[in-house]
Design a protein around this motif. Structure first.
Motif: not given
Length: 260
Positions: A182, A115, A195
């Motif tokens: 995400f 995150s 990510l």
């Protein structure tokens, strides 16, 4: 007396020197090398995956033993549902669940590093003890903001016949759905390139990706496939409903163990 005492002291000194020499030598005769106690736990620096607390052998994610009411269509003729749960499995042929793939998905699911500020994971809004949902009406994202809708439960997601996800079914598959949180500006606040980079930078992922896919290459496609495999393994077989369901021949009959 003095000569005798001197001899004893000399012998004691020699014995001590021999003991010290023996303690600093291994069986091959090399001295000065540190001897590692075989009972000493392996540190994360030696084996990055040891920090994950995973079992030595994979859990059984790919061949879950289902109770009979998942396998047989026992709805009365003319009812809305005419399929057994097993016939509604939305698992695609290109992403069949494997123990290694679901294990990777499990690690991704619980990893708060994935995150924007390293504070939330998928599991932050999908809590196991709450049916992989959230007791809060709206979940809290990485920066304290609230999500727009209630977190959906993930239990038995594999048997959702349409195979589409989110309340409005805007994701055409579970594989597509897993990447959306995400990228949500409230939930996890990343873009896919970020990510992938975060995953690449964690030293415990290469072995997991290689085990799941044959090589350690990280991609958003592989991340989505692993997460989907883990989520599809969230099958309820021992809930109160399942236990009571085993005692009746049809889901529309009264459950003896249930009360009004």
């Amino acid at each position: 007396m003095m000569p005798t005492m001197l001899v004893k002291n000399t012998l004691a000194t020699l014995l001590a020197a021999l003991c010290l020499t023996a303690c600093n030598s291994d069986s091959s005769g090399n001295s000065g090398e540190e001897v590692v106690d075989p009972e000493t736990p392996i540190s994360p620096e030696d084996d990055p995956s040891s920090a994950l607390n995973l079992p030595d052998t994979h859990f059984n994610y790919s061949n879950i033993e289902l109770p009979e009411h998942y396998l047989v269509n026992d709805f009365p003729a003319g009812s809305q549902f005419q399929r057994a749960a097993i016939d509604m499995d939305n698992q695609p042929d290109h992403n069949l669940t494997t123990d290694a793939g679901a294990t990777l998905g499990r690690v991704l699911f619980y990893d708060i590093k994935l995150s924007a500020n390293g504070s939330v994971s998928c599991a932050s809004c999908h809590i196991q003890e709450n049916g992989f949902s959230d007791p809060k009406v709206l979940s809290v994202g990485f920066d304290g903001g609230e999500t727009r809708r209630h977190s959906m439960g993930l239990t038995n997601a594999t048997f959702y016949y349409s195979g589409k996800f989110f309340w409005d079914e805007r994701a055409d598959s579970l594989e597509e759905q897993t990447l959306m949180p995400f990228q949500d500006p409230v939930e996890m606040g990343l873009v896919l390139a970020e990510l992938e980079e975060i995953v690449r930078n964690q030293d415990y992922y290469p072995a997991l990706f290689e085990d799941a896919f044959g090589d350690p290459t990280v991609s958003s496609d592989r991340i989505s496939r692993a997460l989907a495999q883990f989520i599809r393994s969230m099958v309820s077989t021992t809930a109160k409903y399942d236990i009571a369901r085993q005692d009746v021949s049809s889901p529309i009959r009264d459950f003896p163990q249930f009360t009004e």
